[in-house]
Design a protein around this motif. Structure first.
Motif, PDB file in Angstrom:
ATOM      1  N   ALA A  33       0.849  -1.180   0.000  1.00 32.49           N
ATOM      2  CA  ALA A  33       0.000   0.000   0.000  1.00 32.49           C
ATOM      3  C   ALA A  33       0.893   1.240   0.000  1.00 32.49           C
ATOM      4  CB  ALA A  33      -0.905  -0.014   1.225  1.00 32.49           C
ATOM      5  N   LEU A  34       0.655   2.164  -0.926  1.00 29.77           N
ATOM      6  CA  LEU A  34       1.416   3.406  -1.017  1.00 29.77           C
ATOM      7  C   LEU A  34       0.658   4.479  -0.255  1.00 29.77           C
ATOM      8  CD1 LEU A  34       3.696   5.123  -2.179  1.00 29.77           C
ATOM      9  CD2 LEU A  34       2.262   5.515  -4.181  1.00 29.77           C
ATOM     10  N   GLU A  35       1.280   4.989   0.792  1.00 27.50           N
ATOM     11  CA  GLU A  35       0.680   6.051   1.595  1.00 27.50           C
ATOM     12  C   GLU A  35       1.449   7.342   1.365  1.00 27.50           C
ATOM     13  OE1 GLU A  35      -0.651   5.715   5.993  1.00 27.50           O
ATOM     14  OE2 GLU A  35       1.333   6.659   6.052  1.00 27.50           O
ATOM     15  N   TRP A  36       0.740   8.384   1.070  1.00 35.66           N
ATOM     16  CA  TRP A  36       1.397   9.667   0.861  1.00 35.66           C
ATOM     17  C   TRP A  36       0.483  10.806   1.332  1.00 35.66           C
ATOM     18  CZ3 TRP A  36      -0.789  13.116  -2.733  1.00 35.66           C
ATOM     19  CH2 TRP A  36      -1.752  12.571  -3.591  1.00 35.66           C
ATOM     20  N   TYR A  37       1.110  11.960   1.560  1.00 34.86           N
ATOM     21  CA  TYR A  37       0.389  13.124   2.062  1.00 34.86           C
ATOM     22  C   TYR A  37       0.534  14.277   1.079  1.00 34.86           C
ATOM     23  CZ  TYR A  37      -0.139  10.954   6.658  1.00 34.86           C
ATOM     24  OH  TYR A  37      -0.484  10.118   7.695  1.00 34.86           O
ATOM     25  N   SER A  38      -0.565  14.944   0.868  1.00 33.06           N
ATOM     26  CA  SER A  38      -0.497  16.167   0.069  1.00 33.06           C
ATOM     27  C   SER A  38      -0.028  17.315   0.954  1.00 33.06           C
ATOM     28  CB  SER A  38      -1.871  16.489  -0.524  1.00 33.06           C
ATOM     29  OG  SER A  38      -2.821  16.686   0.509  1.00 33.06           O
ATOM     30  N   ALA A  39       0.429  18.381   0.323  1.00 31.58           N
ATOM     31  CA  ALA A  39       0.938  19.550   1.048  1.00 31.58           C
ATOM     32  C   ALA A  39       0.152  20.795   0.630  1.00 31.58           C
ATOM     33  CB  ALA A  39       2.425  19.754   0.773  1.00 31.58           C
ATOM     34  N   VAL A  40      -0.244  21.571   1.618  1.00 32.65           N
ATOM     35  CA  VAL A  40      -0.918  22.843   1.356  1.00 32.65           C
ATOM     36  C   VAL A  40       0.167  23.920   1.254  1.00 32.65           C
ATOM     37  CG1 VAL A  40      -2.590  24.526   2.192  1.00 32.65           C
ATOM     38  CG2 VAL A  40      -2.964  22.075   2.599  1.00 32.65           C
ATOM     39  N   VAL A  41       0.253  24.533   0.090  1.00 36.08           N
ATOM     40  CA  VAL A  41       1.314  25.518  -0.174  1.00 36.08           C
ATOM     41  C   VAL A  41       0.682  26.910  -0.232  1.00 36.08           C
ATOM     42  CG1 VAL A  41       3.134  26.235  -1.751  1.00 36.08           C
ATOM     43  CG2 VAL A  41       2.627  23.791  -1.443  1.00 36.08           C
ATOM     44  N   SER A  42       1.176  27.801   0.622  1.00 30.60           N
ATOM     45  CA  SER A  42       0.711  29.194   0.640  1.00 30.60           C
ATOM     46  C   SER A  42       1.877  30.107   0.252  1.00 30.60           C
ATOM     47  CB  SER A  42       0.204  29.584   2.039  1.00 30.60           C
ATOM     48  OG  SER A  42      -0.839  28.729   2.455  1.00 30.60           O
ATOM     49  N   THR A  43       1.619  31.059  -0.605  1.00 28.39           N
ATOM     50  CA  THR A  43       2.643  32.041  -1.009  1.00 28.39           C
ATOM     51  C   THR A  43       2.104  33.456  -0.773  1.00 28.39           C
ATOM     52  OG1 THR A  43       1.831  31.997  -3.284  1.00 28.39           O
ATOM     53  CG2 THR A  43       3.652  30.513  -2.733  1.00 28.39           C
ATOM     54  N   GLU A  44       3.049  34.319  -0.440  1.00 27.20           N
ATOM     55  CA  GLU A  44       2.684  35.709  -0.173  1.00 27.20           C
ATOM     56  C   GLU A  44       3.814  36.618  -0.658  1.00 27.20           C
ATOM     57  OE1 GLU A  44       1.728  38.598   3.699  1.00 27.20           O
ATOM     58  OE2 GLU A  44       1.913  36.407   3.939  1.00 27.20           O
ATOM     59  N   TYR A  45       3.474  37.640  -1.427  1.00 25.46           N
ATOM     60  CA  TYR A  45       4.476  38.575  -1.916  1.00 25.46           C
ATOM     61  C   TYR A  45       3.778  39.919  -2.207  1.00 25.46           C
ATOM     62  CZ  TYR A  45       2.689  37.642  -6.626  1.00 25.46           C
ATOM     63  OH  TYR A  45       1.874  37.526  -7.731  1.00 25.46           O
ATOM     64  N   ARG A  46       4.591  40.970  -2.310  1.00 28.09           N
ATOM     65  CA  ARG A  46       4.076  42.297  -2.612  1.00 28.09           C
ATOM     66  C   ARG A  46       4.368  42.622  -4.075  1.00 28.09           C
ATOM     67  NH1 ARG A  46       2.427  46.565   0.358  1.00 28.09           N
ATOM     68  NH2 ARG A  46       2.940  45.413   2.268  1.00 28.09           N
ATOM     69  N   ASP A  47       3.310  42.939  -4.788  1.00 28.96           N
ATOM     70  CA  ASP A  47       3.447  43.281  -6.202  1.00 28.96           C
ATOM     71  C   ASP A  47       4.030  44.695  -6.309  1.00 28.96           C
ATOM     72  OD1 ASP A  47       3.221  43.773  -8.899  1.00 28.96           O
ATOM     73  OD2 ASP A  47       1.181  42.985  -9.067  1.00 28.96           O
ATOM     74  N   PRO A  48       5.242  44.809  -6.944  1.00 33.01           N
ATOM     75  CA  PRO A  48       5.870  46.141  -7.005  1.00 33.01           C
ATOM     76  C   PRO A  48       5.100  47.151  -7.851  1.00 33.01           C
ATOM     77  CG  PRO A  48       7.074  44.564  -8.335  1.00 33.01           C
ATOM     78  CD  PRO A  48       6.048  43.796  -7.599  1.00 33.01           C
ATOM     79  N   ARG A  49       4.264  46.697  -8.773  1.00 30.47           N
ATOM     80  CA  ARG A  49       3.536  47.615  -9.645  1.00 30.47           C
ATOM     81  C   ARG A  49       2.343  48.234  -8.920  1.00 30.47           C
ATOM     82  NH1 ARG A  49       2.361  43.729 -14.590  1.00 30.47           N
ATOM     83  NH2 ARG A  49       1.756  42.476 -12.764  1.00 30.47           N
ATOM     84  N   THR A  50       1.667  47.422  -8.127  1.00 30.23           N
ATOM     85  CA  THR A  50       0.470  47.933  -7.438  1.00 30.23           C
ATOM     86  C   THR A  50       0.710  48.150  -5.960  1.00 30.23           C
ATOM     87  OG1 THR A  50      -0.322  45.687  -7.005  1.00 30.23           O
ATOM     88  CG2 THR A  50      -1.006  46.724  -9.072  1.00 30.23           C
ATOM     89  N   ASN A  51       1.860  47.680  -5.464  1.00 31.32           N
ATOM     90  CA  ASN A  51       2.204  47.775  -4.055  1.00 31.32           C
ATOM     91  C   ASN A  51       1.162  47.082  -3.174  1.00 31.32           C
ATOM     92  OD1 ASN A  51       4.095  48.529  -2.092  1.00 31.32           O
ATOM     93  ND2 ASN A  51       2.964  50.420  -1.588  1.00 31.32           N
ATOM     94  N   GLN A  52       0.528  46.064  -3.739  1.00 33.68           N
ATOM     95  CA  GLN A  52      -0.442  45.282  -2.990  1.00 33.68           C
ATOM     96  C   GLN A  52       0.107  43.883  -2.725  1.00 33.68           C
ATOM     97  OE1 GLN A  52      -4.090  45.268  -5.237  1.00 33.68           O
ATOM     98  NE2 GLN A  52      -4.642  47.371  -4.636  1.00 33.68           N
ATOM     99  N   THR A  53      -0.333  43.338  -1.619  1.00 27.08           N
ATOM    100  CA  THR A  53       0.110  41.996  -1.240  1.00 27.08           C
ATOM    101  C   THR A  53      -0.743  40.957  -1.972  1.00 27.08           C
ATOM    102  OG1 THR A  53       0.808  42.741   0.941  1.00 27.08           O
ATOM    103  CG2 THR A  53       0.419  40.376   0.653  1.00 27.08           C
ATOM    104  N   VAL A  54      -0.065  40.056  -2.625  1.00 25.95           N
ATOM    105  CA  VAL A  54      -0.743  38.968  -3.348  1.00 25.95           C
ATOM    106  C   VAL A  54      -0.562  37.692  -2.529  1.00 25.95           C
ATOM    107  CG1 VAL A  54      -0.882  37.650  -5.473  1.00 25.95           C
ATOM    108  CG2 VAL A  54      -0.284  40.097  -5.542  1.00 25.95           C
ATOM    109  N   TRP A  55      -1.667  37.108  -2.233  1.00 29.89           N
ATOM    110  CA  TRP A  55      -1.624  35.904  -1.388  1.00 29.89           C
ATOM    111  C   TRP A  55      -2.397  34.777  -2.077  1.00 29.89           C
ATOM    112  CZ3 TRP A  55      -5.561  33.221   1.237  1.00 29.89           C
ATOM    113  CH2 TRP A  55      -5.120  32.306   2.209  1.00 29.89           C
ATOM    114  N   SER A  56      -1.870  33.580  -2.071  1.00 32.16           N
ATOM    115  CA  SER A  56      -2.550  32.424  -2.664  1.00 32.16           C
ATOM    116  C   SER A  56      -2.279  31.183  -1.829  1.00 32.16           C
ATOM    117  CB  SER A  56      -2.086  32.188  -4.109  1.00 32.16           C
ATOM    118  OG  SER A  56      -0.722  31.774  -4.134  1.00 32.16           O
ATOM    119  N   VAL A  57      -3.227  30.258  -1.840  1.00 33.99           N
ATOM    120  CA  VAL A  57      -3.087  29.003  -1.105  1.00 33.99           C
ATOM    121  C   VAL A  57      -3.754  27.895  -1.914  1.00 33.99           C
ATOM    122  CG1 VAL A  57      -5.183  29.477   0.239  1.00 33.99           C
ATOM    123  CG2 VAL A  57      -3.496  27.824   1.083  1.00 33.99           C
TER     124      VAL A  57
END
Length: 376
Positions: A33-57
């Protein structure tokens, strides 16, 4: 009693199915039996053009086989373009982490491409530079897919794989000098059963063996059935179920002299002769023996009665000739019946229309009768 051939209970298709079931249930047949786990990846950065924080998960990552299933975070670092080693395989590979995380003891996450070397080498190169986690993005040809990674011996560093589009997106941001913070969390546990290559070979061999056994069993069965049917057609129609004489209720023995009537009932000669002289019918089925053999008229004195031909079959009867001497019908004259040169019982009445029933000498035991074989 006659015994018909019957296949053994453990043979045949049923036994073959049991064999296949044992093969499928054997240890290792189902692989592992192959057991594996998925990973929740969250990224956060500031867009230099709009100076807004972009966040995704997104639950878009997959933990490596030897990775601890726990969270990690840090600023993303990538191999320097000058080193021309995007896979991070060289021990001298340097990583670029945009400020404010480019230095000190701040945790950082290494982002490397798949290929170039094995996963263990990639992880060890990043671990020597104090990376808190290693993120491997898949090759472009695999699209949004991730795969399992074997990297035993890499210690407690967290290792995950993300798809090529996700990894390329983060790589482009970091190469432009944009600081990207990544957070890794444990996702869903998955269990996938699969059959190993060795198990497939084992099951295939078991299946082929089952087919061979089934085919051999069918061939053997039909050969035996053909032989049994042929022996039945070749027999005289003797009542092979008879084990004893119906008159004296004694079992037939070796060397017993028997009479086989046209109705195929078997009796001891010394038992049935007196009955036939008086009644001329079979004591079991009441068949008129004389009529069955085609003899209607009364025998003349001293006339020999020819022996009728036997029905087609395998019973060989001794020559039988019957002579009746003229005698006073009222007195108890002797009526000798000659069959296989042996005297018969005396009778006090005139012998009328004696049948030409078969007389045979049992040369074999009761087992011959049971198997429908010829009596000689």
């Amino acid at each position: 009693m006659a015994r018909r051939w019957r296949p053994e209970a453990g043979c045949g298709p049923r036994g073959a199915l049991v064999l296949l079931a044992l093969a499928l249930c054997a240890p290792g047949a189902r692989g592992r039996a192959l057991e594996w786990y998925s990973a929740v990846v969250s990224t956060e950065y500031r867009d230099p053009r709009t100076n807004q924080t972009v966040w995704s998960v997104a639950e878009s990552g997959r933990f490596g086989d030897s990775s601890p299933k726990e969270g990690a975070q840090g600023l993303v670092g990538v191999p320097r373009a000058a080193d021309h080693d995007p896979e991070g395989c060289s021990p001298d590979t340097r990583f670029f982490v945009p400020p404010p995380g480019g230095g000190g003891t701040a945790p950082w996450v290494a982002l490397v491409a798949r290929g170039g070397c094995n996963f263990k080498d990639k992880v060890l190169v990043a671990a020597r530079q104090n990376a808190s986690a290693v993120v491997v993005y898949n090759e472009e040809r695999h699209g949004n897919l991730t795969a399992s990674m074997s990297h035993a011996g890499t210690g407690s560093i967290v290792v995950i794989m993300v798809s090529y589009p996700k990894g390329k997106e983060i790589l482009d941001l970091v190469q432009k000098g944009i600081s990207v913070k990544m957070t890794i969390e444990v996702g869903t546990r998955h269990v996938q059963e699969f059959i190993s290559g060795q198990s497939v070979v084992f099951v295939a061999i078991a299946f082929i063996t089952m087919m061979i056994i089934s085919l051999a069993w069918l061939i053997f069965y039909y050969i035996q059935r053909f032989l049994y049917t042929g022996s039945q057609f070749g027999s005289q129609g003797i009542d092979v179920e008879a084990e004893n004489c119906a008159v004296c209720i004694e079992n037939f023995k070796v060397k017993d002299v028997i009479r086989i009537l046209p109705c195929k009932h078997i009796f001891h000669r010394i038992c049935i002769d007196p009955w036939l002289l008086d009644h001329r019918t079979c004591p079991m089925c009441k068949l008129d023996v004389i009529k069955a053999l085609g003899y209607w008229g009364e025998l003349e004195d001293g006339q020999e009665m020819p022996v009728p031909e036997l029905a087609s079959g395998s019973v060989v009867a001794a020559d039988l000739s019957i002579a009746v001497q003229e005698d006073d019908r009222s007195d108890g004259s002797n009526s000798p019946l000659s069959s296989t040169n042996e005297p018969v019982a005396q009778c006090g009445t005139r012998f009328k229309e004696d049948s030409g029933e078969n007389t045979a000498l049992l040369e074999t035991g009761r087992s011959d009768l049971q198997h429908g074989g010829p009596v000689s």
